[in-house]
Design a protein around this motif. Structure first.
Motif, PDB file in Angstrom:
ATOM      1  N   UNK A  29       0.880  -1.164   0.000  1.00 30.66           N
ATOM      2  CA  UNK A  29       0.000   0.000   0.000  1.00 30.66           C
ATOM      3  C   UNK A  29       0.916   1.212   0.000  1.00 30.66           C
ATOM      4  N   UNK A  30       0.844   2.006  -1.048  1.00 32.96           N
ATOM      5  CA  UNK A  30       1.746   3.135  -1.237  1.00 32.96           C
ATOM      6  C   UNK A  30       1.035   4.422  -0.844  1.00 32.96           C
ATOM      7  N   UNK A  31       1.609   5.145   0.102  1.00 34.20           N
ATOM      8  CA  UNK A  31       0.992   6.353   0.635  1.00 34.20           C
ATOM      9  C   UNK A  31       1.893   7.555   0.358  1.00 34.20           C
ATOM     10  N   UNK A  32       1.323   8.585  -0.235  1.00 33.37           N
ATOM     11  CA  UNK A  32       1.999   9.865  -0.456  1.00 33.37           C
ATOM     12  C   UNK A  32       0.935  10.871  -0.880  1.00 33.37           C
ATOM     13  N   UNK A  33       1.357  12.092  -1.167  1.00 32.23           N
ATOM     14  CA  UNK A  33       0.384  13.126  -1.549  1.00 32.23           C
ATOM     15  C   UNK A  33       0.068  13.119  -3.038  1.00 32.23           C
ATOM     16  N   UNK A  34       1.017  12.729  -3.869  1.00 30.72           N
ATOM     17  CA  UNK A  34       0.890  12.839  -5.319  1.00 30.72           C
ATOM     18  C   UNK A  34       0.254  11.581  -5.907  1.00 30.72           C
ATOM     19  N   UNK A  35      -1.040  11.656  -6.215  1.00 33.08           N
ATOM     20  CA  UNK A  35      -1.773  10.483  -6.689  1.00 33.08           C
ATOM     21  C   UNK A  35      -1.241   9.979  -8.025  1.00 33.08           C
ATOM     22  N   UNK A  36      -0.919  10.879  -8.942  1.00 37.94           N
ATOM     23  CA  UNK A  36      -0.415  10.460 -10.250  1.00 37.94           C
ATOM     24  C   UNK A  36       0.911   9.720 -10.112  1.00 37.94           C
ATOM     25  N   UNK A  37       1.778  10.246  -9.301  1.00 36.68           N
ATOM     26  CA  UNK A  37       3.075   9.590  -9.097  1.00 36.68           C
ATOM     27  C   UNK A  37       2.902   8.235  -8.412  1.00 36.68           C
ATOM     28  N   UNK A  38       1.962   8.146  -7.489  1.00 33.24           N
ATOM     29  CA  UNK A  38       1.679   6.876  -6.824  1.00 33.24           C
ATOM     30  C   UNK A  38       1.185   5.827  -7.817  1.00 33.24           C
ATOM     31  N   UNK A  39       0.280   6.231  -8.696  1.00 35.21           N
ATOM     32  CA  UNK A  39      -0.264   5.272  -9.671  1.00 35.21           C
ATOM     33  C   UNK A  39       0.825   4.757 -10.603  1.00 35.21           C
ATOM     34  N   UNK A  40       1.716   5.631 -11.030  1.00 44.63           N
ATOM     35  CA  UNK A  40       2.823   5.205 -11.891  1.00 44.63           C
ATOM     36  C   UNK A  40       3.713   4.211 -11.166  1.00 44.63           C
TER      37      UNK A  40
END
Length: 256
Positions: A29-40
């Motif tokens: 489970x990847x948590x951060x603020x940048x949704x686009x970067x997380x999806x990549x």
């Protein structure tokens, strides 16, 4: 398949943890603020390692962001076996020139979020009788300098104390204290790193590999490099006033 949740997962130490855990076959489970970067990042980990990678966009400087991650950690249908509290940032400038709202934001991310997420995870893990939490601190925890060092010192002391309280429950807690690591951390904070000697820089992937070995050995404190082990050892022998004066000379560059 077991699941690991990593905060601050899109860069630096957090990304290195995500790569290592995915390589070992853990869903993440990847948590951060940048949704686009997380999806990549999630797509890359899934395609390379065949694991499931969930994206959770959350700002841990806000109550809503912390609550979203707490809810995921407490979800009984999707248990998390390993939590890596890695999210953090540095300030440009020194006390008392840093704006107060930025100081409070740092305490929110480095202390309150770590407390709340560790607690959410540990309560569920204790009921299952297994699990682990890695709280990323810094060697700055051993240097009396500013809010950053103070907040990282809190992470170490909290983790060591909580580890004692949970001894015998099957839940492992470890504070990870890296030194200078080649990540986006310093550029984001607009910190000058030009005068830092090359020998002081660590590789994020090697650091994470050492940290995972320490966690497997049951250690509660990990300083994963002989050079920084020596420096932290010296800090216990030298008066704090001398360390403070030395760190003043290094200025704001002393960050992880």
């Amino acid at each position: 398949m077991t699941t690991a949740l990593i905060t601050g997962a899109t860069a630096g130490i957090g990304a290195a943890f995500a790569r290592r855990l995915a390589r070992d076959g853990h869903d993440v489970v990847l948590v951060a603020r940048d949704a686009d970067r997380l999806r990549k990042q999630a797509t890359e980990l899934h395609d390379r390692h065949g694991i499931e990678a969930q994206v959770l966009a959350a700002d841990l400087a806000t109550d809503a962001g912390i609550e979203a991650v707490e809810d995921r950690l407490r979800d009984p249908a999707r248990p998390v076996e390993l939590l890596v509290n890695n999210a953090g940032f540095g300030h440009k400038g020194t006390y008392p020139d840093v704006p107060m709202d930025e100081e409070l934001k740092m305490l929110k991310v480095h202390c309150e979020a770590v407390l709340r997420l560790t607690t959410a995870a540990a309560q569920v893990m204790r009921e299952r009788g297994r699990g682990g939490v890695v709280n990323v601190s810094s060697v700055a925890a051993f240097v009396p300098r500013g809010t950053y060092g103070a907040s990282k010192s809190w992470v170490v002391q909290f983790t060591l104390g909580a580890a004692q309280e949970l001894a015998g429950t099957g839940v492992r807690l470890m504070a990870l204290c890296p030194g200078f690591v080649r990540t986006e951390f310093h550029s984001r904070a607009e910190m000058d790193t030009g005068s830092i000697p090359g020998w002081m820089w660590l590789d994020a992937d090697k650091l994470v590999n050492a940290a995972m070995k320490d966690l497997a050995r049951g250690r509660n404190l990990s300083v994963p490099d002989p050079r920084y082990k020596a420096l932290t050892g010296v800090s216990k022998l030298v008066p704090s006033s001398l360390i403070a004066r030395a760190s003043n000379g290094a200025g704001r560059r002393f960050r992880d």
